[in-house]
Scaffold this motif. Structure first.
Motif, PDB file in Angstrom:
ATOM      1  N   ARG A  37       0.830  -1.190   0.000  1.00 46.30           N
ATOM      2  CA  ARG A  37       0.000   0.000   0.000  1.00 46.30           C
ATOM      3  C   ARG A  37       0.868   1.245   0.000  1.00 46.30           C
ATOM      4  O   ARG A  37       2.021   1.208   0.430  1.00 46.30           O
ATOM      5  CB  ARG A  37      -0.953   0.013   1.204  1.00 46.30           C
ATOM      6  CG  ARG A  37      -0.267   0.124   2.549  1.00 46.30           C
ATOM      7  CD  ARG A  37      -1.289  -0.056   3.669  1.00 46.30           C
ATOM      8  NE  ARG A  37      -0.676   0.069   4.994  1.00 46.30           N
ATOM      9  CZ  ARG A  37      -1.330  -0.185   6.129  1.00 46.30           C
ATOM     10  NH1 ARG A  37      -2.598  -0.566   6.104  1.00 46.30           N
ATOM     11  NH2 ARG A  37      -0.706  -0.038   7.284  1.00 46.30           N
ATOM     12  N   GLN A  38       0.279   2.309  -0.513  1.00 52.91           N
ATOM     13  CA  GLN A  38       0.993   3.581  -0.551  1.00 52.91           C
ATOM     14  C   GLN A  38       0.027   4.693  -0.198  1.00 52.91           C
ATOM     15  O   GLN A  38      -0.963   4.924  -0.913  1.00 52.91           O
ATOM     16  CB  GLN A  38       1.606   3.815  -1.938  1.00 52.91           C
ATOM     17  CG  GLN A  38       2.519   5.010  -1.989  1.00 52.91           C
ATOM     18  CD  GLN A  38       3.382   5.029  -3.236  1.00 52.91           C
ATOM     19  OE1 GLN A  38       3.112   4.346  -4.212  1.00 52.91           O
ATOM     20  NE2 GLN A  38       4.458   5.803  -3.196  1.00 52.91           N
ATOM     21  N   ALA A  39       0.336   5.356   0.905  1.00 50.29           N
ATOM     22  CA  ALA A  39      -0.452   6.497   1.341  1.00 50.29           C
ATOM     23  C   ALA A  39       0.133   7.761   0.720  1.00 50.29           C
ATOM     24  O   ALA A  39       1.305   7.789   0.342  1.00 50.29           O
ATOM     25  CB  ALA A  39      -0.437   6.582   2.859  1.00 50.29           C
ATOM     26  N   PRO A  40      -0.653   8.817   0.613  1.00 53.33           N
ATOM     27  CA  PRO A  40      -0.171  10.063   0.022  1.00 53.33           C
ATOM     28  C   PRO A  40       1.073  10.566   0.723  1.00 53.33           C
ATOM     29  O   PRO A  40       1.112  10.648   1.954  1.00 53.33           O
ATOM     30  CB  PRO A  40      -1.351  11.021   0.221  1.00 53.33           C
ATOM     31  CG  PRO A  40      -2.541  10.145   0.270  1.00 53.33           C
ATOM     32  CD  PRO A  40      -2.092   8.894   0.966  1.00 53.33           C
ATOM     33  N   GLY A  41       2.104  10.861  -0.051  1.00 57.08           N
ATOM     34  CA  GLY A  41       3.326  11.396   0.507  1.00 57.08           C
ATOM     35  C   GLY A  41       4.219  10.382   1.188  1.00 57.08           C
ATOM     36  O   GLY A  41       5.239  10.756   1.779  1.00 57.08           O
ATOM     37  N   LYS A  42       3.842   9.119   1.119  1.00 59.65           N
ATOM     38  CA  LYS A  42       4.639   8.074   1.770  1.00 59.65           C
ATOM     39  C   LYS A  42       5.123   7.060   0.752  1.00 59.65           C
ATOM     40  O   LYS A  42       4.605   6.958  -0.351  1.00 59.65           O
ATOM     41  CB  LYS A  42       3.821   7.383   2.861  1.00 59.65           C
ATOM     42  CG  LYS A  42       3.438   8.288   4.021  1.00 59.65           C
ATOM     43  CD  LYS A  42       2.806   7.496   5.140  1.00 59.65           C
ATOM     44  CE  LYS A  42       2.490   8.379   6.337  1.00 59.65           C
ATOM     45  NZ  LYS A  42       1.892   7.605   7.463  1.00 59.65           N
ATOM     46  N   GLU A  43       6.129   6.298   1.155  1.00 64.87           N
ATOM     47  CA  GLU A  43       6.643   5.257   0.290  1.00 64.87           C
ATOM     48  C   GLU A  43       5.711   4.038   0.308  1.00 64.87           C
ATOM     49  O   GLU A  43       4.952   3.834   1.254  1.00 64.87           O
ATOM     50  CB  GLU A  43       8.040   4.840   0.753  1.00 64.87           C
ATOM     51  CG  GLU A  43       9.094   5.914   0.567  1.00 64.87           C
ATOM     52  CD  GLU A  43      10.488   5.406   0.875  1.00 64.87           C
ATOM     53  OE1 GLU A  43      11.451   6.168   0.662  1.00 64.87           O
ATOM     54  OE2 GLU A  43      10.627   4.250   1.319  1.00 64.87           O
ATOM     55  N   ARG A  44       5.828   3.262  -0.743  1.00 70.58           N
ATOM     56  CA  ARG A  44       5.055   2.025  -0.798  1.00 70.58           C
ATOM     57  C   ARG A  44       5.546   1.079   0.297  1.00 70.58           C
ATOM     58  O   ARG A  44       6.759   0.911   0.482  1.00 70.58           O
ATOM     59  CB  ARG A  44       5.212   1.382  -2.173  1.00 70.58           C
ATOM     60  CG  ARG A  44       4.298   0.218  -2.431  1.00 70.58           C
ATOM     61  CD  ARG A  44       4.303  -0.150  -3.899  1.00 70.58           C
ATOM     62  NE  ARG A  44       3.824   0.945  -4.745  1.00 70.58           N
ATOM     63  CZ  ARG A  44       3.591   0.810  -6.047  1.00 70.58           C
ATOM     64  NH1 ARG A  44       3.771  -0.360  -6.644  1.00 70.58           N
ATOM     65  NH2 ARG A  44       3.179   1.836  -6.761  1.00 70.58           N
ATOM     66  N   GLU A  45       4.621   0.468   1.018  1.00 68.39           N
ATOM     67  CA  GLU A  45       5.004  -0.414   2.110  1.00 68.39           C
ATOM     68  C   GLU A  45       4.339  -1.779   1.969  1.00 68.39           C
ATOM     69  O   GLU A  45       3.223  -1.913   1.448  1.00 68.39           O
ATOM     70  CB  GLU A  45       4.641   0.199   3.471  1.00 68.39           C
ATOM     71  CG  GLU A  45       3.165   0.342   3.732  1.00 68.39           C
ATOM     72  CD  GLU A  45       2.858   0.776   5.161  1.00 68.39           C
ATOM     73  OE1 GLU A  45       3.789   0.869   5.984  1.00 68.39           O
ATOM     74  OE2 GLU A  45       1.669   1.009   5.454  1.00 68.39           O
ATOM     75  N   PHE A  46       5.031  -2.758   2.470  1.00 70.37           N
ATOM     76  CA  PHE A  46       4.545  -4.133   2.459  1.00 70.37           C
ATOM     77  C   PHE A  46       3.373  -4.294   3.418  1.00 70.37           C
ATOM     78  O   PHE A  46       3.375  -3.727   4.526  1.00 70.37           O
ATOM     79  CB  PHE A  46       5.680  -5.075   2.856  1.00 70.37           C
ATOM     80  CG  PHE A  46       5.242  -6.457   3.216  1.00 70.37           C
ATOM     81  CD1 PHE A  46       5.165  -6.842   4.540  1.00 70.37           C
ATOM     82  CD2 PHE A  46       4.873  -7.364   2.235  1.00 70.37           C
ATOM     83  CE1 PHE A  46       4.760  -8.112   4.894  1.00 70.37           C
ATOM     84  CE2 PHE A  46       4.460  -8.645   2.575  1.00 70.37           C
ATOM     85  CZ  PHE A  46       4.408  -9.011   3.913  1.00 70.37           C
ATOM     86  N   VAL A  47       2.381  -5.064   3.011  1.00 69.00           N
ATOM     87  CA  VAL A  47       1.216  -5.342   3.852  1.00 69.00           C
ATOM     88  C   VAL A  47       1.131  -6.832   4.197  1.00 69.00           C
ATOM     89  O   VAL A  47       1.069  -7.207   5.364  1.00 69.00           O
ATOM     90  CB  VAL A  47      -0.083  -4.908   3.159  1.00 69.00           C
ATOM     91  CG1 VAL A  47      -1.300  -5.326   3.981  1.00 69.00           C
ATOM     92  CG2 VAL A  47      -0.098  -3.406   2.923  1.00 69.00           C
ATOM     93  N   ALA A  48       1.130  -7.680   3.167  1.00 69.25           N
ATOM     94  CA  ALA A  48       0.959  -9.115   3.393  1.00 69.25           C
ATOM     95  C   ALA A  48       1.453  -9.881   2.175  1.00 69.25           C
ATOM     96  O   ALA A  48       1.524  -9.332   1.069  1.00 69.25           O
ATOM     97  CB  ALA A  48      -0.512  -9.451   3.656  1.00 69.25           C
ATOM     98  N   ARG A  49       1.789 -11.150   2.383  1.00 72.18           N
ATOM     99  CA  ARG A  49       2.154 -12.001   1.258  1.00 72.18           C
ATOM    100  C   ARG A  49       1.725 -13.421   1.511  1.00 72.18           C
ATOM    101  O   ARG A  49       1.517 -13.826   2.669  1.00 72.18           O
ATOM    102  CB  ARG A  49       3.656 -11.934   0.963  1.00 72.18           C
ATOM    103  CG  ARG A  49       4.575 -12.227   2.118  1.00 72.18           C
ATOM    104  CD  ARG A  49       6.028 -11.973   1.691  1.00 72.18           C
ATOM    105  NE  ARG A  49       6.928 -11.771   2.817  1.00 72.18           N
ATOM    106  CZ  ARG A  49       7.851 -12.626   3.198  1.00 72.18           C
ATOM    107  NH1 ARG A  49       7.972 -13.783   2.564  1.00 72.18           N
ATOM    108  NH2 ARG A  49       8.658 -12.357   4.203  1.00 72.18           N
ATOM    109  N   ILE A  50       1.594 -14.159   0.440  1.00 76.89           N
ATOM    110  CA  ILE A  50       1.161 -15.546   0.514  1.00 76.89           C
ATOM    111  C   ILE A  50       1.988 -16.356  -0.465  1.00 76.89           C
ATOM    112  O   ILE A  50       2.270 -15.906  -1.581  1.00 76.89           O
ATOM    113  CB  ILE A  50      -0.355 -15.662   0.228  1.00 76.89           C
ATOM    114  CG1 ILE A  50      -0.841 -17.098   0.426  1.00 76.89           C
ATOM    115  CG2 ILE A  50      -0.705 -15.149  -1.167  1.00 76.89           C
ATOM    116  CD1 ILE A  50      -2.368 -17.227   0.475  1.00 76.89           C
ATOM    117  N   SER A  51       2.372 -17.544  -0.041  1.00 76.89           N
ATOM    118  CA  SER A  51       3.210 -18.387  -0.892  1.00 76.89           C
ATOM    119  C   SER A  51       2.419 -18.923  -2.079  1.00 76.89           C
ATOM    120  O   SER A  51       1.181 -18.902  -2.096  1.00 76.89           O
ATOM    121  CB  SER A  51       3.777 -19.556  -0.084  1.00 76.89           C
ATOM    122  OG  SER A  51       2.719 -20.367   0.398  1.00 76.89           O
TER     123      SER A  51
END
Length: 121
Positions: A37-51
């Motif tokens: 996810r990426q919020a306004p003015g922020k860097e893209r950040e990891f949320v979740a992953r699945i194999s």
């Protein structure tokens, strides 16, 4: 190759949304899938992953216990169930595919268009 995220919208704090990520031209069961996810003015950040098998999942601390990632290989789709949403969850959410088991955005080779989630207080 196309990944399409959908399901975003406006929700009140405490509410729920389910995001979907559908693929065309790409067999998702061959890849580990991630949500970012990426919020306004922020860097893209990891949320979740699945194999790729769907057996293993991993979450950012900020969403652990509230978000659940899953996949349906038959539908070639990955989901992100988001419960107990908070205003700080407001962002554009992206799905992505990687051949590696990683949380680093730079190691994900395929990206979908994002879907906007807005959580009001």
């Amino acid at each position: 190759v196309q990944l399409q995220a959908s399901g975003g919208g406006l929700v009140q704090a405490g509410g729920s949304l389910r995001l979907s990520c559908a693929a065309s031209g790409l067999t998702l069961s061959r890849y580990n899938m991630g949500w970012f996810r990426q919020a306004p003015g922020k860097e893209r950040e990891f949320v979740a992953r699945i194999s790729n098998s769907g057996v293993t999942t991993y979450y950012a601390d900020s969403v652990k216990g509230r978000f659940t990632v899953s996949r349906d290989s038959g539908k070639n789709t990955v989901y992100l169930q988001m419960n107990s949403l908070k205003p700080e969850d407001t962002a554009v959410y992206y799905c992505s595919a990687s051949g590696l088991w990683t949380s680093l955005p730079s190691l994900f080779g395929y990206w979908g268009s994002g879907t906007l989630v807005t959580v009001s207080s």
